[in-house]
Design an enzyme around this catalytic site. Structure first.
Site, PDB file in Angstrom:
ATOM      1  N   GLU A  76       1.580  11.486   2.257  1.00  0.00           N
ATOM      2  CA  GLU A  76       2.953  11.356   2.365  1.00  0.00           C
ATOM      3  C   GLU A  76       3.634  12.558   3.018  1.00  0.00           C
ATOM      4  O   GLU A  76       4.658  12.437   3.853  1.00  0.00           O
ATOM      5  CB  GLU A  76       3.649  10.840   1.014  1.00  0.00           C
ATOM      6  CG  GLU A  76       3.241   9.687   0.530  1.00  0.00           C
ATOM      7  CD  GLU A  76       3.539   8.345   1.167  1.00  0.00           C
ATOM      8  OE1 GLU A  76       4.540   8.480   2.293  1.00  0.00           O
ATOM      9  OE2 GLU A  76       3.204   7.243   1.031  1.00  0.00           O
TER      10      GLU A  76
ATOM     11  N   ARG B 187       5.835  12.103   6.604  1.00  0.00           N
ATOM     12  CA  ARG B 187       7.166  12.227   6.445  1.00  0.00           C
ATOM     13  C   ARG B 187       7.784  13.527   6.666  1.00  0.00           C
ATOM     14  O   ARG B 187       8.835  13.770   7.321  1.00  0.00           O
ATOM     15  CB  ARG B 187       7.550  12.048   5.161  1.00  0.00           C
ATOM     16  CG  ARG B 187       7.314  10.260   4.719  1.00  0.00           C
ATOM     17  CD  ARG B 187       7.805   9.840   3.419  1.00  0.00           C
ATOM     18  NE  ARG B 187       7.049   8.796   2.817  1.00  0.00           N
ATOM     19  CZ  ARG B 187       7.742   7.732   2.155  1.00  0.00           C
ATOM     20  NH1 ARG B 187       8.903   7.843   1.899  1.00  0.00           N
ATOM     21  NH2 ARG B 187       6.815   6.788   1.575  1.00  0.00           N
TER      22      ARG B 187
ATOM     23  N   ASP C 223      -4.549   0.729   6.730  1.00  0.00           N
ATOM     24  CA  ASP C 223      -3.801   0.682   8.067  1.00  0.00           C
ATOM     25  C   ASP C 223      -3.683   1.865   9.016  1.00  0.00           C
ATOM     26  O   ASP C 223      -4.205   1.608   9.964  1.00  0.00           O
ATOM     27  CB  ASP C 223      -2.486   0.141   7.642  1.00  0.00           C
ATOM     28  CG  ASP C 223      -1.920   1.106   6.421  1.00  0.00           C
ATOM     29  OD1 ASP C 223      -2.601   2.260   6.271  1.00  0.00           O
ATOM     30  OD2 ASP C 223      -0.596   0.835   5.940  1.00  0.00           O
TER      31      ASP C 223
ATOM     32  N   GLU D 248       7.584  -2.676   8.952  1.00  0.00           N
ATOM     33  CA  GLU D 248       6.426  -2.999   9.739  1.00  0.00           C
ATOM     34  C   GLU D 248       6.562  -3.988  10.614  1.00  0.00           C
ATOM     35  O   GLU D 248       6.224  -3.968  11.936  1.00  0.00           O
ATOM     36  CB  GLU D 248       5.032  -2.986   8.919  1.00  0.00           C
ATOM     37  CG  GLU D 248       4.692  -1.904   8.140  1.00  0.00           C
ATOM     38  CD  GLU D 248       5.205  -1.519   7.207  1.00  0.00           C
ATOM     39  OE1 GLU D 248       6.059  -2.296   6.497  1.00  0.00           O
ATOM     40  OE2 GLU D 248       5.199  -0.202   6.540  1.00  0.00           O
TER      41      GLU D 248
HETATM   42  C1  DMJ Z   1       5.791   4.271   5.641  1.00  0.00           C
HETATM   43  O1  DMJ Z   1       5.918   5.152   4.908  1.00  0.00           O
HETATM   44  C2  DMJ Z   1       4.737   4.341   6.580  1.00  0.00           C
HETATM   45  O2  DMJ Z   1       4.798   3.609   7.805  1.00  0.00           O
HETATM   46  C3  DMJ Z   1       3.429   4.490   6.014  1.00  0.00           C
HETATM   47  O3  DMJ Z   1       2.425   4.441   7.020  1.00  0.00           O
HETATM   48  C4  DMJ Z   1       3.099   3.086   5.279  1.00  0.00           C
HETATM   49  N1  DMJ Z   1       4.249   2.561   4.954  1.00  0.00           N
HETATM   50  C5  DMJ Z   1       5.368   3.167   4.731  1.00  0.00           C
HETATM   51  C6  DMJ Z   1       6.691   1.987   4.912  1.00  0.00           C
HETATM   52  O4  DMJ Z   1       6.521   0.658   4.453  1.00  0.00           O
END
Ligand code: DMJ
Length: 643
Positions: free
Chosen positions: A268, A272, A401, A535
């Site tokens: 994260e 971010r 993902d 998404e």
């Molecule tokens: C985001 O922090 C990013 O897209 C991450 O890859 C997974 N999902 C969250 C938001 O849904």
């Protein structure tokens, strides 16, 4: 009676005392008992004297043991060139002169020690005259000096590198007034989210828009790192909200500090914070963002200190101690976490000239390449101690993902030079299509989850990003299946739109099923929430860029209206707990990704394509745009494809 002369300073041994017949031949017959006694007394006195001299004279070996830098003074030397002789380390020739020098030096040292003592005593007396507060203030000033010095060291300008070609940082203003109006509405929503965070949650990670106070979760640890500020910066910049951008920059410059005793999620923080800071740097050119990104990356590096080099999920920013989530299968690290570092880390190496970041992510890649994959699929769990897979679960949604996303984007970001990444992506997608992608009875294409050889016919909101990924990867696909992948992207976009359209609020649930007569609808109560996720809108935007089919703007506008109607509160935007309920309750969290991603993708959907064109920019998984690096002429050591 003669006694052998003693040479006390020479260290010579006394000749052995022979008390037998040969020692005193002339007295043998005449010696009486009393004489013998007196002689014995004299001898014992003599022996005592010898022992005393032996034990109490200075011992040069003791001086040698403490290296005070005084050897030259205290250890006698022999200058053989001047005819001196070394006898057991003591001088015979020129001895007097050196003894004198030796004494003088000792005296000088004693005086110095005395003077130092007196000085320290005076200083202590002076200190004691001061009040407690004065002393504390002095200590604080000293501390501040040290911190300032460290900061100066930390913020040294990084080596200059040629900036990549930054194309398409413009307003992207659409000519169509209707589209312009929609775009302005989205900008207004961004301002509403930002202003409320500014007012009620400033410096906290996120905002509770109903309670009107700061919010945080364990992914950011226990510290206030201003996650929303960092995540929102590039969206503010793109939207032309420059005052707000400057406020954010100022906060980051003055307050964003990573030397905190806080355990954060490596993934994260990477997507971010590092992603957000790097994007802000490339867009604005402000050096502070680059410096902060590099400082933070340094704090994440200890997470890679595992037996395999697969990083821990969490790391304490201060101590560098790492560990994994307690809930992960058999102490495993998560594929989507350790597999979603590549883009940012390559940029860090590019900007600093330091291959350490690049080497870390390439090591992960090499390790994955060597492993067996059940049915060609990558399981979500990998144990960083043993290097073995955990449970055989595979997902294109949560836990898996963005690993697939970053394989594709590594290739795109390298100006399509990193063909190894493209091959890994192609192989993975082929296995996913074979084992995980199905059509429902009602004709909806969905991506299920693979669990120990069984397909669960459930799709997560998170999985909906894959529509955009398939479209983005269409060009350059194996066997020229571009049309096929664009079509697959369109089908996923359609399914995900259905998941929105089949709810009361026209917002998508967290997960939806394709089983037992149910199609694209959440069944379990705890899967009915919508937490402002991006998404589905992300996929609309990619599909729009590649097809210009107006339905994507239409679907995007439906989502915008639903968010504004059901998630907007006077203190910002909140997630809702049940998208099938006509009177939903709020979760009272304004997620930082709402500003970073959801609103950015919506804004781009209603902007011209020349704003951040996809040939020149690659968006990280948190929607932070990073420029394509034309690495053909740049050496990032380790990978021959880059050289
Ligand atoms: C985001 O922090 C990013 O897209 C991450 O890859 C997974 N999902 C969250 C938001 O849904």
């Amino acid at each position: 009676m003669t006694t052998p002369a003693l040479l006390p300073l020479s260290g010579r041994r006394l000749p052995p005392l022979n008390l037998g017949a040969s020692a005193f031949p002339h007295h043998r017959a005449t010696l009486r008992l009393s004489e013998k006694f007196i002689l014995l007394l004299i001898l014992s006195a003599f022996i005592t004297l010898c022992f005393g001299a032996f034990f109490f004279l200075p011992d040069s070996s003791k001086h040698k043991r403490f290296d005070l830098g005084l050897e030259d003074v205290l250890i006698p030397h022999v200058d053989t060139s001047k005819g001196g002789k070394n006898l057991g380390g003591f001088l015979i020739h020129g001895q007097e002169h050196d003894e004198h020098r030796h004494r003088e030096e000792e005296e000088r040292l004693r005086n110095k020690i005395r003077a130092d003592h007196e000085k320290a005593l005076e200083e202590a007396k002076e200190k004691l005259k001061k009040s407690r507060d004065e002393i504390q203030a002095e200590i604080q000033t000293e501390k501040n000096k040290v911190v300032q010095e460290l900061k100066k060291k930390d913020s040294k300008p990084l080596p200059p590198v040629p900036l990549p070609n930054l194309i398409g940082i413009n307003s992207g203003e659409p000519a169509d007034p209707d589209i312009r109006e929609k775009r302005n509405k989205i900008k207004e929503m961004m301002k509403h989210a930002w202003d409320n965070y500014r007012q009620y949650g400033w410096g906290h990670n996120e905002l509770k828009p109903i309670a009107r106070k700061g919010h945080s979760t364990n992914i950011f640890g226990n510290s206030q790192m201003g996650a929303t500020i960092v995540d929102a910066l590039d969206t503010l910049y793109i939207m032309g909200l420059h005052d707000e951008f400057r406020e954010g920059q100022e906060w980051i410059d003055k307050n964003l500090d990573f030397s905190v005793n806080s355990e954060v999620s490596v993934f994260e923080v990477n997507i971010r914070f590092i992603g957000g800071l790097l994007a802000a740097y490339y867009l604005s050119g402000q050096e502070v963002f680059k410096i902060k990104a590099v400082q933070l990356a340094g704090k994440l590096l200890p997470a890679f200190n595992t037996p395999t080099g697969i990083p821990w999920a969490m790391v304490n920013l201060k101590s560098g101690v790492g560990r994994n989530w307690g809930w992960a299968s058999a102490g495993s690290s998560i594929l989507a976490e350790f597999g979603t570092l590549h883009m940012e880390f390559v940029h860090l190496s590019y900007l600093t000239g330091d291959p350490v970041y690049y080497n870390k992510v390439m090591h992960i890649r090499k390790l994955l390449q060597k492993m067996d994959r059940p049915n060609g699929l990558y399981p979500n769990y990998l144990n960083p101690r043993t290097g073995r897979w955990g449970q055989h679960h595979t997902s294109v949604g949560g836990l898996g993902d963005s690993f697939y996303e970053y394989l594709l984007k590594a290739w795109l970001m390298s100006d399509k030079m990193d063909t190894e990444a493209r091959k890994m992506y192609d192989d993975a997608i082929e296995a996913i299509e074979k084992h995980l992608i199905r059509k429902s009875n009602g004709g909806l294409t969905f991506i299920g989850e693979w669990k120990n050889g069984h397909l669960e016919r459930k799709m997560g909101h998170l999985t909906c990003f894959a529509g955009g990924m398939f479209a983005l990867g269409a060009d350059g696909s194996r066997d020229d299946k571009a049309g096929h992948y664009l079509q697959l992207g369109a089908e996923i976009a359609h399914t995900c739109h259905e998941s929105y359209d089949r709810t009361t609020l026209k917002l998508g649930p967290e997960a939806f099923k394709f089983d037992g007569g149910v199609e694209a609808v959440a069944v379990r109560q705890n899967e009915k929430y919508y937490i402002l996720r991006p998404e589905v809108i992300e996929t609309y935007w990619y599909m729009w860029r590649f097809t210009h089919d107006p339905k994507y703007r239409q679907w995007g506008w439906e989502a915008t209206q639903a968010i504004d109607k059901y998630c907007r509160v006077s203190g910002g935007f909140s997630g809702v707990k049940d998208v099938y309920s006509s009177s939903p309750t709020y979760d009272d969290v304004q997620q930082s990704f709402f500003l970073a991603e959801t609103l950015k993708y919506l804004y781009l959907l209603f902007s011209n394509d020349d704003l951040l064109p996809l040939d020149n920019w690659v968006f990280n998984t948190e929607a932070h745009p990073l420029p394509v690096l034309h690495l053909a002429n740049t050496t990032l050591s380790g990978n021959p494809t880059y050289q």
